[in-house]
Scaffold this active site. Structure first.
Site, PDB file in Angstrom:
ATOM      1  N   GLY A 158       0.800  -1.212   0.000  1.00 18.72           N
ATOM      2  CA  GLY A 158       0.000   0.000   0.000  1.00 18.72           C
ATOM      3  C   GLY A 158       0.835   1.265   0.000  1.00 18.72           C
ATOM      4  CB  CYS A 159      -0.086   4.648   1.158  1.00 15.39           C
ATOM      5  SG  CYS A 159      -1.704   4.767   0.333  1.00 15.39           S
ATOM      6  CE1 TYR A 160       3.639  -0.840   4.833  1.00  9.94           C
ATOM      7  CE2 TYR A 160       1.691   0.303   5.634  1.00  9.94           C
ATOM      8  CZ  TYR A 160       2.404  -0.864   5.464  1.00  9.94           C
ATOM      9  OH  TYR A 160       1.886  -2.058   5.892  1.00  9.94           O
ATOM     10  CB  ALA A 161       4.858  -0.002  -1.070  1.00  7.13           C
ATOM     11  CG  PHE A 350       0.062   7.337   8.199  1.00  5.04           C
ATOM     12  CD1 PHE A 350       0.283   6.947   9.510  1.00  5.04           C
ATOM     13  CD2 PHE A 350       0.319   8.650   7.840  1.00  5.04           C
ATOM     14  CE1 PHE A 350       0.756   7.854  10.450  1.00  5.04           C
ATOM     15  CE2 PHE A 350       0.788   9.563   8.764  1.00  5.04           C
ATOM     16  CZ  PHE A 350       1.012   9.168  10.079  1.00  5.04           C
TER      17      PHE A 350
END
Length: 365
Positions: A158-161, A350
């Site tokens: 997701g977004c923190y990858a 996050f």
């Protein structure tokens, strides 16, 4: 005879030398707002309109083509025109073709800034599609990289990858200072439109667009030094952000509780220290916060008592592109690379978990 101390196998500093970014050419933001508004009963539609206006998003880009008569994917002749919407197989077929294309556009933008000869490692992050052989192999083949290049595919974080991908690149360069790591993040979120009629999932979908970024990470002292990474997780929050894999794409669940939970967590000194790598927010002059939404940026800014313009770069990326999942943080870092020098910076994102991950950074000498 004096004995020299053993030399550490690790490089002292690792640098994010440059970043190239790319978005498709089809702006779907206003078309989505009109489509979503028509699906909601009037009272909720007015609330949705207000929330869309306050979102801080002006544009979101899609790899889905303009229809024959110039319409968007939700208009007649568009990808989502028919009911039911296309199945997951059709969406993944587009991903297999369009994700490498967009990634290569970002790599070309990177190559305009710095030579990409001698790449030793390729790290690719993506959570909006799957294809095998993987997108990493497709990119490597189309770039003509040596078969000896080591590859890592970071999937479905997701977004923190982007943090995970850059952190992995840092570990590689610290263990092999001669390494030159190409890091790519590519997300096609608009492949996963869902036929929702409730306001919360429609507001979640309102956030997301397509984008790709590519970075070179090496021991060469140029760009931004990537310092100590950090990670933590909010307790009892694992259901707040998630993807549900369905027969008709990936259904994003982004709870309206997320900004409040982040604000509450960051108000706790121990969590705030864990989510900023132990650095005092008052001493930070460069913030690269994932632009997950206006309310999330507000939660970070208010809870950490940041100056009004501290997250201006993140807000600009949100306005221009929406939330591009893992690619978003790279877009923020790219803008900071082009700005004034940073003495002490924090990158923070996050994502599903609900986890917070990041790293410290500073401008190279």
């Amino acid at each position: 005879m004096a004995v020299s101390p053993a030399r550490s196998p690790f490089s002292e500093s690792v640098y994010l030398n440059a970043i190239g970014t790319a978005v498709p050419g089809h702006d779907v933001h206003q078309a989505f707002i009109a489509w979503a508004r028509a699906r909601i009963e009037p009272a909720s539609a007015r609330l949705f309109e207000r929330m869309a206006t306050r979102s801080g998003i002006g544009h979101r880009w899609s790899v889905l083509p303009v229809s024959a008569d110039g319409g968007s994917p939700v208009d007649a002749g568009g990808f989502y025109a028919d009911n039911p919407h296309p199945g997951t197989a059709d969406r993944m077929a587009i991903y297999a073709a369009a994700a490498p294309d967009l990634a290569l556009s970002a790599i070309a933008a990177l190559a305009d800034q710095t030579p990409l000869d001698g790449i030793t490692h390729l790290v690719v992050a993506s959570c909006t599609g799957f294809v095998a052989p993987g997108i990493d192999q497709i990119i490597a083949r189309r770039l003509g990289l040596s078969p000896a290049v080591e590859r890592l595919l970071v999937g479905f974080m997701g977004c923190y990858a982007a943090v995970a991908a850059l952190r992995s690149a840092r570990h590689i360069v610290r263990s092999d200072p001669a390494a030159r790591v190409l890091v790519v993040t590519v997300e096609l979120s608009t492949l996963h439109l869902q036929p929702a009629t409730a306001i919360e999932p429609l507001l979640a979908m309102l956030q997301f667009g397509d984008g790709a970024a590519a970075a070179l990470v090496s021991a060469e002292p140029a760009g931004l030094a990537i310092e100590t990474p950090f990670a933590t997780t909010l307790p009892d929050s694992h259901d707040l952000i998630r993807w549900d894999i369905t027969d008709r794409g990936f259904a994003m669940h982004l709870s309206g509780e997320v900004p409040g939970r982040i604000a509450t967590a960051l108000a706790d000194a121990d969590f705030a220290a864990a989510a900023t790598g132990g650095q005092d927010p008052a001493t930070i002059d460069g913030w690269a916060v994932h632009a997950g939404g206006r309310s999330i940026l507000d939660a970070v800014a208010n809870s950490l008592h940041l100056p009004p313009d501290a997250l201006a770069t993140s807000r600009t990326v949100l306005a221009d592109n929406g939330n591009m999942s893992s690619a978003t943080l790279m877009f923020v870092l790219a803008r900071l690379l082009d700005g004034p020098p940073v003495a002490r910076g924090v990158a923070l994102a996050f994502g599903p978990g609900l986890a917070a991950e990041g790293f410290g950074f500073r401008s190279a000498p």
